[in-house]
Design a protein around this motif. Structure first.
Motif, short mmCIF file in Angstrom:
data_model
loop_
_atom_site.label_atom_id
_atom_site.label_comp_id
_atom_site.label_asym_id
_atom_site.label_seq_id
_atom_site.Cartn_x
_atom_site.Cartn_y
_atom_site.Cartn_z
N ILE A 1 3.53 11.37 -12.51
CA ILE A 1 3.02 10.14 -11.91
C ILE A 1 4.03 9.55 -10.92
O ILE A 1 3.64 8.91 -9.95
CB ILE A 1 2.57 9.09 -12.96
N THR A 2 5.32 9.80 -11.15
CA THR A 2 6.33 9.34 -10.20
C THR A 2 6.19 10.10 -8.88
O THR A 2 6.27 9.51 -7.80
CB THR A 2 7.75 9.51 -10.78
N ALA A 3 5.97 11.41 -8.96
CA ALA A 3 5.76 12.20 -7.73
C ALA A 3 4.50 11.73 -7.01
O ALA A 3 4.48 11.62 -5.78
CB ALA A 3 5.67 13.68 -8.08
N ALA A 4 3.45 11.45 -7.77
CA ALA A 4 2.21 10.95 -7.17
C ALA A 4 2.43 9.59 -6.52
O ALA A 4 1.91 9.30 -5.44
CB ALA A 4 1.10 10.89 -8.21
N ARG A 5 3.24 8.74 -7.17
CA ARG A 5 3.52 7.42 -6.59
C ARG A 5 4.20 7.55 -5.24
O ARG A 5 3.87 6.86 -4.30
CB ARG A 5 4.40 6.57 -7.53
N ARG A 6 5.13 8.46 -5.13
CA ARG A 6 5.84 8.65 -3.86
C ARG A 6 4.87 8.96 -2.72
O ARG A 6 5.06 8.50 -1.60
CB ARG A 6 6.86 9.78 -3.98
N GLU A 7 3.85 9.74 -3.01
CA GLU A 7 2.90 10.15 -1.99
C GLU A 7 1.74 9.19 -1.79
O GLU A 7 1.31 8.94 -0.68
CB GLU A 7 2.34 11.55 -2.33
N LEU A 8 1.21 8.68 -2.90
CA LEU A 8 -0.02 7.88 -2.83
C LEU A 8 0.23 6.38 -2.81
O LEU A 8 -0.63 5.62 -2.36
CB LEU A 8 -0.90 8.19 -4.05
N ASP A 9 1.36 5.94 -3.32
CA ASP A 9 1.60 4.51 -3.57
C ASP A 9 3.07 4.17 -3.28
O ASP A 9 3.78 3.69 -4.15
CB ASP A 9 1.25 4.24 -5.04
N PRO A 10 3.53 4.41 -2.05
CA PRO A 10 4.96 4.22 -1.77
C PRO A 10 5.47 2.80 -1.98
O PRO A 10 6.65 2.60 -2.26
CB PRO A 10 5.12 4.66 -0.32
N THR A 11 4.61 1.80 -1.89
CA THR A 11 5.05 0.42 -2.12
C THR A 11 5.05 0.06 -3.60
O THR A 11 5.60 -0.97 -3.99
CB THR A 11 4.14 -0.58 -1.38
N GLY A 12 4.40 0.88 -4.42
CA GLY A 12 4.34 0.63 -5.86
C GLY A 12 3.29 -0.41 -6.25
O GLY A 12 3.25 -0.85 -7.40
N GLU A 13 2.42 -0.79 -5.34
CA GLU A 13 1.41 -1.82 -5.63
C GLU A 13 0.50 -1.41 -6.79
O GLU A 13 0.28 -2.18 -7.73
CB GLU A 13 0.58 -2.10 -4.38
N ILE A 14 -0.02 -0.19 -6.74
CA ILE A 14 -0.91 0.29 -7.81
C ILE A 14 -0.10 0.49 -9.09
O ILE A 14 -0.54 0.11 -10.18
CB ILE A 14 -1.61 1.59 -7.39
N TRP A 15 1.06 1.08 -8.95
CA TRP A 15 1.94 1.32 -10.10
C TRP A 15 2.15 0.03 -10.88
O TRP A 15 2.01 -0.01 -12.09
CB TRP A 15 3.27 1.87 -9.59
N ASN A 16 2.51 -1.03 -10.16
CA ASN A 16 2.84 -2.30 -10.81
C ASN A 16 1.64 -2.98 -11.45
O ASN A 16 1.82 -3.84 -12.32
CB ASN A 16 3.54 -3.22 -9.82
N GLN A 17 0.43 -2.61 -11.06
CA GLN A 17 -0.76 -3.15 -11.72
C GLN A 17 -0.92 -2.57 -13.12
O GLN A 17 -1.55 -3.17 -13.98
CB GLN A 17 -2.01 -2.84 -10.89
N HIS A 18 -0.35 -1.39 -13.35
CA HIS A 18 -0.52 -0.69 -14.63
C HIS A 18 0.74 -0.67 -15.49
O HIS A 18 0.65 -0.54 -16.70
CB HIS A 18 -0.99 0.74 -14.37
N ALA A 19 1.89 -0.75 -14.86
CA ALA A 19 3.15 -0.63 -15.59
C ALA A 19 3.50 -1.92 -16.32
O ALA A 19 3.38 -3.00 -15.75
CB ALA A 19 4.28 -0.26 -14.63
#
Length: 100
Positions: free
Chosen positions: A67-85
């Motif tokens: 998911i970290t590798a996917a974040r780098r490509e799909l979500d570089p700002t971390g906006e989606i990541w931070n909605q779930h983390a």
């Protein structure tokens, strides 16, 4: 492809190949990848590092790498990541170095 191998070392080759093609993916395919990324974030065991079971730890560690590798490509700002983390796992992008 050699660039993809370097950028995604340490994750399964099939996922690395898929992530390597994201930048050139059609919008519909990219949207599907974003949905899969969201689902992976929602299902991730954020407490895997505290697991007593070695297998649970390894699964969590491997999933986190994916998911970290996917974040780098799909979500570089971390906006989606931070909605779930949960707290303690939020992503803060690093500022670009200032060149004088």
């Amino acid at each position: 492809m050699d660039h993809d191998k370097q950028a995604f070392s340490g994750i399964p080759p099939v996922l690395a190949q898929a992530l390597g093609g994201i930048a050139n993916a059609p919008a519909q395919a990219r949207a599907g990848m974003v949905e899969a990324y969201k689902k992976a974030l929602a299902g991730h065991d954020w407490a895997f590092a505290h697991a007593d079971d070695g297998n649970a730890y390894r699964r969590g560690r491997d999933n986190f790498a994916q998911i970290t590798a996917a974040r780098r490509e799909l979500d570089p700002t971390g906006e989606i990541w931070n909605q779930h983390a949960p707290e303690g796992h939020k992503f803060t992008p690093k500022a670009a170095p200032v060149v004088a």
